[in-house]
Design a protein around this motif. Structure first.
Motif, mmCIF file in Angstrom:
data_model
loop_
_atom_site.group_PDB
_atom_site.id
_atom_site.type_symbol
_atom_site.label_atom_id
_atom_site.label_comp_id
_atom_site.label_asym_id
_atom_site.label_seq_id
_atom_site.Cartn_x
_atom_site.Cartn_y
_atom_site.Cartn_z
ATOM 1 N N ASN A 1 -9.039 3.644 7.183
ATOM 2 C CA ASN A 1 -8.197 2.565 7.709
ATOM 3 C C ASN A 1 -6.843 2.565 6.994
ATOM 4 O OD1 ASN A 1 -7.162 0.277 8.916
ATOM 5 N ND2 ASN A 1 -8.367 -1.149 7.670
ATOM 6 N N ALA A 2 -5.860 3.222 7.624
ATOM 7 C CA ALA A 2 -4.488 3.242 7.114
ATOM 8 C C ALA A 2 -3.620 2.386 8.021
ATOM 9 C CB ALA A 2 -3.960 4.660 7.071
ATOM 10 N N VAL A 3 -2.769 1.538 7.438
ATOM 11 C CA VAL A 3 -1.929 0.644 8.233
ATOM 12 C C VAL A 3 -0.500 0.663 7.706
ATOM 13 C CG1 VAL A 3 -3.853 -0.872 8.856
ATOM 14 C CG2 VAL A 3 -2.501 -1.364 6.815
ATOM 15 N N LEU A 4 0.450 0.441 8.614
ATOM 16 C CA LEU A 4 1.852 0.239 8.247
ATOM 17 C C LEU A 4 2.057 -1.258 8.108
ATOM 18 C CD1 LEU A 4 4.785 1.324 7.921
ATOM 19 C CD2 LEU A 4 5.024 1.063 10.397
ATOM 20 N N LYS A 5 2.495 -1.732 6.941
ATOM 21 C CA LYS A 5 2.603 -3.164 6.719
ATOM 22 C C LYS A 5 3.759 -3.487 5.784
ATOM 23 C CE LYS A 5 -0.452 -5.111 3.995
ATOM 24 N NZ LYS A 5 -1.722 -5.553 3.396
ATOM 25 N N GLU A 6 4.101 -4.756 5.729
ATOM 26 C CA GLU A 6 5.128 -5.233 4.805
ATOM 27 C C GLU A 6 4.522 -5.360 3.411
ATOM 28 O OE1 GLU A 6 8.380 -5.953 5.327
ATOM 29 O OE2 GLU A 6 8.240 -5.244 7.405
ATOM 30 N N ILE A 7 5.263 -4.814 2.414
ATOM 31 C CA ILE A 7 4.837 -4.924 1.021
ATOM 32 C C ILE A 7 6.035 -5.388 0.197
ATOM 33 C CG2 ILE A 7 3.072 -3.135 1.260
ATOM 34 C CD1 ILE A 7 5.008 -1.196 -0.097
ATOM 35 N N ASP A 8 5.796 -5.713 -1.070
ATOM 36 C CA ASP A 8 6.887 -6.167 -1.936
ATOM 37 C C ASP A 8 7.912 -5.050 -2.121
ATOM 38 O OD1 ASP A 8 5.655 -8.600 -2.254
ATOM 39 O OD2 ASP A 8 4.674 -8.048 -4.140
#
Length: 336
Positions: free
Chosen positions: A11-18
């Protein structure tokens, strides 16, 4: 900022991170390209024992300096690559000047978060500049692993070197040994990989699926066996074959990590008086050697890189790679 996160196996996702910020010894970089290797695939599959989740992968990097901070030797806009390793400085390996083998090493994307993000902050001492394209810069780190193994094997222009495995790491071995002037024999079961190995410097190639490897090696070395055998697969069969095929008083170098126990004919260790060596990660001099080779245009970059995909396609390409690993040799992600 955006990043690719392995939430859990498969499960790899593109997401907002710090967003990344640089400290006193660091330089802020815009990530341009990230290469994927077998350790990334094992992380995605949940088979990398060094990885905990969630984890941001990526340790094969080309980037551009965004903010050099107090490091005047680095100018905004400079393209760089980097060493992704972090050593403890206190263990026996570090004390002996071999931080690549640090007991508590932390590699980006493995024991700590990696570079599949828009920005990263990296210690200035880890950066390397070169007159190379972004794609070439992204190839430096994976090639250093093979170059380091060649160094461990003390390869010279007088040697014949057999390389088991001509994937990403094996190609670095082939190129590194050829760069030292050695005669290189590439061994793989994929004809396309063997053709790329020839372009990287292999004088001969053996398809282990269709040929008798032992008979071919004996013929090519006049019955002596290779002076150096370097294993870049990590299977019990090739671990044993490396010892079987090496010449008397030869050297065997292991990069691949066999996941199963390997039964050996230990008589050969003694009877041949073999030097049997492990090889892990790379040293700064390996980075400099690879850069010199790439600047000399001695490596088939376009043949070695089989897939280049945009940042947002990373979860899809990881899933495809997991289903059909034989389709892929080297994947690069265009982050920006």
């Amino acid at each position: 900022m955006k990043g690719i996160v392995l939430q859990e196996p498969g499960n790899a996702v593109l997401k907002e991170i710090d967003e990344a910020t640089a400290g006193g010894d660091e330089v802020l970089l815009q990530v341009r390209m990230v290469g994927l290797c077998g350790s990334d695939l094992n992380s995605y599959r949940g088979k990398n024992p060094l990885v905990s989740f969630p984890r941001i992968p990526g340790h094969e990097i080309s980037a551009t300096v965004v903010d050099p901070g107090s490091h005047k030797e680095w100018v905004t806009g400079t393209h760089v690559t980097l060493s992704p390793y972090k050593a403890c400085g206190q263990c026996t390996a570090c004390e002996r000047g071999r931080p690549n083998a640090c007991r508590d090493n932390q590699t980006m994307g493995v024991q700590r978060d990696g570079a599949l993000t828009e920005l990263i902050a990296i210690p200035a001492a880890k950066l390397f500049r070169a007159d190379l394209s972004l794609k070439e810069l992204c190839l430096v780190e994976p090639l250093t692993v093979g170059f380091h193994a060649v160094g461990r094997g003390r390869v010279t222009a007088e040697d014949t070197v057999a390389v088991f495995g001509c994937g990403g790491v094996g190609l670095g071995v082939v190129a590194g040994a050829a760069f030292r002037g050695a005669r290189v024999i590439g061994i793989d079961l994929d004809d396309q990989k063997l053709e790329t190995a020839r372009k990287a410097g292999a004088a001969e190639a053996i398809n282990s699926k269709t040929s008798d490897v032992h008979a071919q090696l004996m013929e090519l070395t006049s019955g002596r066996g290779p002076d150096v055998v370097i294993e870049a697969i990590g299977s019990p069969a090739t671990y044993r074959a490396a010892v079987d095929e090496a010449a008397y008083a030869g050297r065997v170098v292991y990069i691949g990590w066999a996941k199963d126990q390997v039964p050996y004919e230990t008589r050969l260790f003694v009877h041949k008086e073999l030097d049997i060596l492990g090889s892990r990660n790379a040293m700064p001099e390996d980075f400099r050697d690879v850069i010199r080779m790439l600047e000399a245009k001695r490596f088939p970059v376009d043949a070695a890189v089989t897939h280049v995909v945009p940042f947002e396609a990373t979860p899809r390409i990881l899933a495809e790679w997991n289903r059909e690993p034989e389709r892929f040799t080297k994947i690069m992600i265009e982050v920006s």
